[in-house]
Enzyme design. Structure first.
Site, PDB file in Angstrom:
ATOM      1  CD  GLU A 285       3.618  -7.689  -5.933  1.00  0.00           C
ATOM      2  OE1 GLU A 285       4.258  -7.978  -4.891  1.00  0.00           O
ATOM      3  OE2 GLU A 285       2.591  -6.981  -5.919  1.00  0.00           O
TER       4      GLU A 285
ATOM      5  CG  PHE B  90      -1.803  -1.173   1.358  1.00  0.00           C
ATOM      6  CD1 PHE B  90      -2.857  -1.410   0.493  1.00  0.00           C
ATOM      7  CD2 PHE B  90      -1.537  -2.104   2.354  1.00  0.00           C
ATOM      8  CE1 PHE B  90      -3.643  -2.545   0.622  1.00  0.00           C
ATOM      9  CE2 PHE B  90      -2.315  -3.249   2.485  1.00  0.00           C
ATOM     10  CZ  PHE B  90      -3.370  -3.466   1.626  1.00  0.00           C
TER      11      PHE B  90
HETATM   12  P1  ADP Z   1       2.114  -1.118  -3.419  1.00  0.00           P
HETATM   13  O1  ADP Z   1       2.539  -1.514  -4.809  1.00  0.00           O
HETATM   14  O2  ADP Z   1       3.244  -0.519  -2.609  1.00  0.00           O
HETATM   15  O3  ADP Z   1       1.379  -2.194  -2.664  1.00  0.00           O
HETATM   16  P2  ADP Z   1       0.087   0.424  -4.767  1.00  0.00           P
HETATM   17  O4  ADP Z   1       0.773   1.299  -5.768  1.00  0.00           O
HETATM   18  O5  ADP Z   1      -0.533  -0.855  -5.254  1.00  0.00           O
HETATM   19  O6  ADP Z   1       1.099   0.109  -3.562  1.00  0.00           O
HETATM   20  O7  ADP Z   1      -1.090   1.208  -4.019  1.00  0.00           O
HETATM   21  C1  ADP Z   1      -0.912   2.476  -3.440  1.00  0.00           C
HETATM   22  C2  ADP Z   1      -2.306   3.022  -3.143  1.00  0.00           C
HETATM   23  O8  ADP Z   1      -2.907   2.243  -2.115  1.00  0.00           O
HETATM   24  C3  ADP Z   1      -2.347   4.426  -2.599  1.00  0.00           C
HETATM   25  O9  ADP Z   1      -2.275   5.410  -3.600  1.00  0.00           O
HETATM   26  C4  ADP Z   1      -3.710   4.458  -1.929  1.00  0.00           C
HETATM   27  O10 ADP Z   1      -4.723   4.751  -2.880  1.00  0.00           O
HETATM   28  C5  ADP Z   1      -3.923   3.029  -1.479  1.00  0.00           C
HETATM   29  N1  ADP Z   1      -3.799   2.773  -0.038  1.00  0.00           N
HETATM   30  C6  ADP Z   1      -4.533   1.840   0.642  1.00  0.00           C
HETATM   31  N2  ADP Z   1      -4.191   1.792   1.941  1.00  0.00           N
HETATM   32  C7  ADP Z   1      -3.204   2.705   2.143  1.00  0.00           C
HETATM   33  C8  ADP Z   1      -2.431   3.116   3.279  1.00  0.00           C
HETATM   34  N3  ADP Z   1      -2.596   2.572   4.469  1.00  0.00           N
HETATM   35  N4  ADP Z   1      -1.511   4.089   3.086  1.00  0.00           N
HETATM   36  C9  ADP Z   1      -1.338   4.643   1.875  1.00  0.00           C
HETATM   37  N5  ADP Z   1      -2.036   4.309   0.762  1.00  0.00           N
HETATM   38  C10 ADP Z   1      -2.961   3.346   0.878  1.00  0.00           C
END
Ligand code: ADP
Ligand code: ZN
Length: 204
Positions: free
Chosen positions: A90, A19
């Site tokens: 990933e 996230f």
């Molecule tokens: P990652 O690839 O690091 O898992 P993503 O790019 O898939 O992250 O997702 C980022 C998005 O997740 C943010 O822009 C927001 O919309 C959402 N999000 C959900 N929960 C959270 C959180 N706890 N903190 C920040 N963003 C979050």
């Protein structure tokens, strides 16, 4: 053979908890390269088919077409030699071979952009990302927001009971936590009750 000035490869790593926007940042960088008419190939591991079999999908539903591979070795097999920019999402599911393969690609003039979790559900460094950080030209650490207290979150909190290193899932199974709120491994019972409720709701 044509020699293009500036035809030098390198490795960029984007790491952080779930996230934190790693996929968003990876997609942003790859889009820019595509707009500049660089030849781009994007790879993600088969293990992560959560939202789409042939796309990288961020938690905010930003998408980009990608090729699915069983592991890092298959990236080499599928690589078009004309490709200039290689995106890998990933990375933590790609296997230890990614370390050597990323190096070889960069040595041969490719720009390699890698996104992945830097720590696991226990808060331990998550292979092969730590080695990639050491070997990269550029490192970006993204942070999420702690779901408990709102502080900068560098941890991925697992909400469901399992001792396995890999349990693929997203909202309801994991949440972002800061270093104070993070509970390595399986969280306290009250949180589990909450997680079960979420999973039941998602199922029905
Ligand atoms: P990652 O690839 O690091 O898992 P993503 O790019 O898939 O992250 O997702 C980022 C998005 O997740 C943010 O822009 C927001 O919309 C959402 N999000 C959900 N929960 C959270 C959180 N706890 N903190 C920040 N963003 C979050
Ligand atoms: Zn917190």
């Amino acid at each position: 053979m044509e020699f293009v000035a500036g035809n030098i490869g390198w490795i960029e790593v984007i790491c952080g908890p779930m996230f934190s926007g790693k996929s968003e940042e990876l997609i942003r960088r790859l889009r820019r390269a595509m707009i500049a008419r660089r030849r781009v190939q994007v790879f993600k591991p088969t293990i992560d088919a959560r939202y789409s079999p042939d796309e990288i999908v961020s938690h905010a539903d930003i998408r980009m077409k990608s090729e699915v591979v069983s592991g890092a070795v298959e990236i080499l097999a599928r690589l078009d030699w004309r490709t200039q920019v290689i995106g890998v999402d990933e990375a933590n599911f790609m296997g230890p071979e990614l370390i050597e393969i990323a190096g070889r690609l960069a040595d041969s003039g490719k720009q390699v952009i890698i996104a992945g979790l830097d720590t696991d559900f226990m808060g331990r460094p998550f292979s092969p990302v730590p080695d990639l950080l050491a070997l990269a030209e550029s490192i970006t650490k993204t942070l999420a927001i702690c779901m408990r207290c709102g502080s900068p979150a560098k941890h991925t909190q697992r909400l469901v009971e399992s001792e396995d290193l890999i349990v693929v899932g997203a909202a309801g199974m994991y949440e972002a936590r800061c270093r104070r709120c993070f509970e390595p491994g399986v969280p306290r019972q009250e949180v589990l009750e909450f997680a079960r409720a979420v999973i039941e709701t998602n199922r029905s």
